[in-house]
Design an enzyme around this catalytic site. Structure first.
Site, PDB file in Angstrom:
ATOM      1  N   LYS A   1     -23.452 -15.064  11.207  1.00 29.38           N
ATOM      2  CA  LYS A   1     -22.289 -15.916  10.881  1.00 29.38           C
ATOM      3  C   LYS A   1     -21.922 -16.768  12.086  1.00 29.38           C
ATOM      4  O   LYS A   1     -21.739 -16.236  13.190  1.00 29.38           O
ATOM      5  CB  LYS A   1     -21.110 -15.021  10.490  1.00 29.38           C
ATOM      6  CG  LYS A   1     -19.807 -15.774  10.237  1.00 29.38           C
ATOM      7  CD  LYS A   1     -18.751 -14.839   9.663  1.00 29.38           C
ATOM      8  CE  LYS A   1     -17.459 -15.542   9.343  1.00 29.38           C
ATOM      9  NZ  LYS A   1     -16.590 -15.748  10.506  1.00 29.38           N
TER      10      LYS A   1
ATOM     11  N   TYR B   1     -18.263  -7.527  16.137  1.00 29.71           N
ATOM     12  CA  TYR B   1     -18.180  -8.209  17.425  1.00 29.71           C
ATOM     13  C   TYR B   1     -18.798  -7.262  18.431  1.00 29.71           C
ATOM     14  O   TYR B   1     -18.339  -6.116  18.574  1.00 29.71           O
ATOM     15  CB  TYR B   1     -16.728  -8.460  17.823  1.00 29.71           C
ATOM     16  CG  TYR B   1     -16.089  -9.629  17.117  1.00 29.71           C
ATOM     17  CD1 TYR B   1     -16.760 -10.838  16.953  1.00 29.71           C
ATOM     18  CD2 TYR B   1     -14.789  -9.541  16.641  1.00 29.71           C
ATOM     19  CE1 TYR B   1     -16.170 -11.911  16.331  1.00 29.71           C
ATOM     20  CE2 TYR B   1     -14.182 -10.615  16.015  1.00 29.71           C
ATOM     21  CZ  TYR B   1     -14.882 -11.801  15.863  1.00 29.71           C
ATOM     22  OH  TYR B   1     -14.288 -12.854  15.240  1.00 29.71           O
TER      23      TYR B   1
ATOM     24  N   THR C   1     -21.352 -11.983  14.130  1.00 27.75           N
ATOM     25  CA  THR C   1     -20.690 -13.288  14.279  1.00 27.75           C
ATOM     26  C   THR C   1     -21.051 -13.827  15.657  1.00 27.75           C
ATOM     27  O   THR C   1     -20.846 -13.148  16.666  1.00 27.75           O
ATOM     28  CB  THR C   1     -19.165 -13.137  14.105  1.00 27.75           C
ATOM     29  OG1 THR C   1     -18.918 -12.777  12.749  1.00 27.75           O
ATOM     30  CG2 THR C   1     -18.435 -14.431  14.410  1.00 27.75           C
TER      31      THR C   1
ATOM     32  N   HIS D   1     -15.771 -20.673  12.305  1.00 32.25           N
ATOM     33  CA  HIS D   1     -14.703 -19.692  12.506  1.00 32.25           C
ATOM     34  C   HIS D   1     -13.345 -20.268  12.075  1.00 32.25           C
ATOM     35  O   HIS D   1     -12.309 -19.972  12.666  1.00 32.25           O
ATOM     36  CB  HIS D   1     -14.656 -19.286  13.983  1.00 32.25           C
ATOM     37  CG  HIS D   1     -14.389 -17.836  14.224  1.00 32.25           C
ATOM     38  ND1 HIS D   1     -15.369 -16.954  14.578  1.00 32.25           N
ATOM     39  CD2 HIS D   1     -13.252 -17.097  14.158  1.00 32.25           C
ATOM     40  CE1 HIS D   1     -14.836 -15.746  14.743  1.00 32.25           C
ATOM     41  NE2 HIS D   1     -13.550 -15.818  14.471  1.00 32.25           N
TER      42      HIS D   1
ATOM     43  N   SER E   1     -14.240  -6.855   9.160  1.00 31.27           N
ATOM     44  CA  SER E   1     -14.395  -7.151  10.583  1.00 31.27           C
ATOM     45  C   SER E   1     -14.238  -5.875  11.403  1.00 31.27           C
ATOM     46  O   SER E   1     -13.423  -5.010  11.086  1.00 31.27           O
ATOM     47  CB  SER E   1     -13.323  -8.159  11.006  1.00 31.27           C
ATOM     48  OG  SER E   1     -13.162  -8.150  12.402  1.00 31.27           O
TER      49      SER E   1
HETATM   50  C1  LIG Z   1      -6.613 -14.581  11.273  1.00 28.57           C
HETATM   51  C2  LIG Z   1      -8.103 -14.709  11.294  1.00 28.57           C
HETATM   52  C3  LIG Z   1      -8.885 -13.701  11.834  1.00 28.57           C
HETATM   53  C4  LIG Z   1     -10.282 -13.816  11.836  1.00 28.57           C
HETATM   54  N1  LIG Z   1     -11.032 -12.784  12.338  1.00 28.57           N
HETATM   55  C5  LIG Z   1     -12.388 -12.863  12.270  1.00 28.57           C
HETATM   56  C6  LIG Z   1     -13.195 -11.761  12.653  1.00 28.57           C
HETATM   57  O1  LIG Z   1     -12.711 -10.703  13.037  1.00 28.57           O
HETATM   58  N2  LIG Z   1     -14.542 -11.917  12.573  1.00 28.57           N
HETATM   59  C7  LIG Z   1     -15.135 -13.069  12.131  1.00 28.57           C
HETATM   60  O2  LIG Z   1     -16.358 -13.154  12.055  1.00 28.57           O
HETATM   61  N3  LIG Z   1     -14.388 -14.106  11.743  1.00 28.57           N
HETATM   62  C8  LIG Z   1     -13.042 -14.027  11.777  1.00 28.57           C
HETATM   63  N4  LIG Z   1     -12.283 -15.075  11.344  1.00 28.57           N
HETATM   64  C9  LIG Z   1     -12.937 -16.257  10.786  1.00 28.57           C
HETATM   65  C10 LIG Z   1     -13.125 -16.086   9.290  1.00 28.57           C
HETATM   66  O3  LIG Z   1     -14.066 -15.079   8.994  1.00 28.57           O
HETATM   67  C11 LIG Z   1     -13.623 -17.385   8.641  1.00 28.57           C
HETATM   68  O4  LIG Z   1     -14.786 -17.811   9.308  1.00 28.57           O
HETATM   69  C12 LIG Z   1     -12.586 -18.511   8.681  1.00 28.57           C
HETATM   70  O5  LIG Z   1     -11.284 -17.997   8.548  1.00 28.57           O
HETATM   71  C13 LIG Z   1     -12.867 -19.498   7.570  1.00 28.57           C
HETATM   72  O6  LIG Z   1     -11.977 -20.552   7.598  1.00 28.57           O
HETATM   73  P1  LIG Z   1     -10.643 -20.622   6.692  1.00 28.57           P
HETATM   74  O7  LIG Z   1      -9.644 -19.697   7.318  1.00 28.57           O
HETATM   75  O8  LIG Z   1     -10.227 -22.051   6.819  1.00 28.57           O
HETATM   76  O9  LIG Z   1     -11.001 -20.187   5.297  1.00 28.57           O
HETATM   77  C14 LIG Z   1     -10.888 -14.975  11.317  1.00 28.57           C
HETATM   78  C15 LIG Z   1     -10.096 -15.977  10.757  1.00 28.57           C
HETATM   79  C16 LIG Z   1      -8.722 -15.849  10.729  1.00 28.57           C
HETATM   80  C17 LIG Z   1      -7.913 -16.952  10.093  1.00 28.57           C
END
Ligand SMILES: Cc1cc2nc3c(=O)[nH]c(=O)nc-3n(C[C@H](O)[C@H](O)[C@H](O)COP(=O)(O)O)c2cc1C
Length: 361
Positions: free
Chosen positions: A216, A135, A161, A240, A112
């Site tokens: 995404k 982002y 994303t 997300h 990320s």
């Molecule tokens: C703490 C945290 C930070 C995240 N940061 C980003 C990010 O910077 N960019 C992004 O596209 N998705 C981000 N996500 C979403 C994850 O890429 C992913 O879509 C999501 O966590 C999937 O669900 P799960 O946590 O139930 O496996 C983040 C998720 C979490 C839990």
């Protein structure tokens, strides 16, 4: 009590418990929380729990191959470490620690843009298949600079994303007054993300036709069609992890309409609530090519650094192989929707409902 050595983790729940013990309240709520009522978070699990298996037997499963491929590159499982902002708040080394774990185990990492260290240092930390997720917080020239740097540092694809047009209300963080350091210092730039449209996707494809683009945050057949029309290379179904729009469908419930629209023309990846080996098997049987891990990756890192994440992946692999064998298949390629049925969930959904033996630390 001393923290156990990571090999002593015999179940994924033990990893969750160790992470809970190690993390201060702010980073913990940031890691596990979702938007507003957290209905989408619960639906992610509910949707997975609404799928049951139809096993086949007597099919010689003495040799199981659970390998996969991403953009033509081999991987030990059809899983990727999902992009994750602020990994540095969960474990020393942040994204570089996650890269080392992904490389050691043999799955890709998607980095990320709101994670430390940045793309150059993370690329140097380990040799693994990697993707870069941005982002958009600046103009076209700002974006192009990231694209070129990612391409020059061995990333295999670029990801936008697109489910963050607005930053959601993460109520656990608000109630705990947890101000994420990377949001406090990131400057604004949010207007660039809200202003995104398919025009920027077209611009990317015109300008960087040879650097594959992953979108995404697709959750409908309509947007899957738009993605295809714009030449997107991978459609990544995601809400997300329930952290953006509240009251969405569970990710795996949105997956079939996207798969139908994609019609096999491009790979479809998915994430959201995937915590167990059986979850991965369900998505692949529906037709997804890969599954992203979000929270579980953060939990593994928080529990034991890179070794903790590797251990989480090993336990998942074990679960996957058992599920494949008990379904009567020897590889992911043999899975079909015929291995699945709908069923009423047997568990009350929640962010940790995949771990029924969790002892609240
Ligand atoms: C703490 C945290 C930070 C995240 N940061 C980003 C990010 O910077 N960019 C992004 O596209 N998705 C981000 N996500 C979403 C994850 O890429 C992913 O879509 C999501 O966590 C999937 O669900 P799960 O946590 O139930 O496996 C983040 C998720 C979490 C839990």
């Amino acid at each position: 009590m001393n923290a156990p050595h990571v090999e002593e983790f015999l179940t994924l729940q033990e990893i969750v418990e160790a992470a809970r013990r190690k993390l201060p309240p702010g980073p913990w709520s940031y890691l596990v929380g979702g938007a507003e009522t957290e209905t989408t978070v619960r639906r992610n699990r509910q949707a997975l729990d609404s799928i049951a298996f139809r096993p086949r037997v007597l099919r010689d499963v003495s040799r199981i191959d659970s390998r996969a491929a991403f953009c033509g590159r081999p991987a030990r499982l059809p899983r990727l470490v999902a992009p994750f902002g602020g990994l540095e708040s969960l474990a020393e080394g942040g994204a570089a620690a996650a890269a080392r774990a992904a490389a050691q185990f043999g799955v890709p990492q998607m980095l990320s843009s709101v994670c430390k260290p940045g793309l150059e240092e993370t690329a140097a930390a380990a040799e693994t298949t990697r993707f870069f997720q941005l982002y958009v917080r600046g103009d076209d020239a700002w974006t192009d600079d990231f694209v070129r740097r990612a391409r020059d540092h061995g990333y295999s694809a670029f990801c936008l994303t697109v489910d963050v047009a607005m930053y959601s209300r993460r109520e656990r963080d608000l109630i705990g007054r947890f101000i994420k350091p990377w949001r406090a210092t990131a400057g604004d730039g949010a207007a660039f993300q809200s202003g995104l449209s398919w025009k920027q996707v077209k611009r990317y494809k015109d300008k960087f036709p040879d650097f594959p683009l992953i979108i995404k945050g697709i959750a409908t057949a309509e947007d899957a069609r738009m993605a295809l029309e714009h030449g997107v290379d991978v459609i990544y179904v995601s809400n997300h992890g329930g952290r953006q729009l509240d009251h969405g469908l569970g990710s795996v419930a949105a997956l079939p309409e996207v798969l139908k629209e994609a019609g096999g023309k491009v790979p479809v990846w998915v994430d959201g609530g995937f915590m167990r080996g059986t979850d991965v098997v369900k998505a692949i049987a529906l037709g997804a090519k890969a599954v992203g891990i979000g929270r579980l990756c953060g939990l593994g890192l928080a529990a034991g650094g890179p070794a903790g994440l590797v251990r989480a992946l090993e336990l998942l692999e074990d679960e996957v192989r058992i599920a494949l064998g008990l379904l009567g298949v020897t590889s992911f390629a043999e899975l079909t929707p015929q291995h699945l049925a709908t069923a009423a969930p047997a568990t009350e959904p929640g962010v940790f409902s995949a771990f029924p033996h969790l002892r609240e630390p």
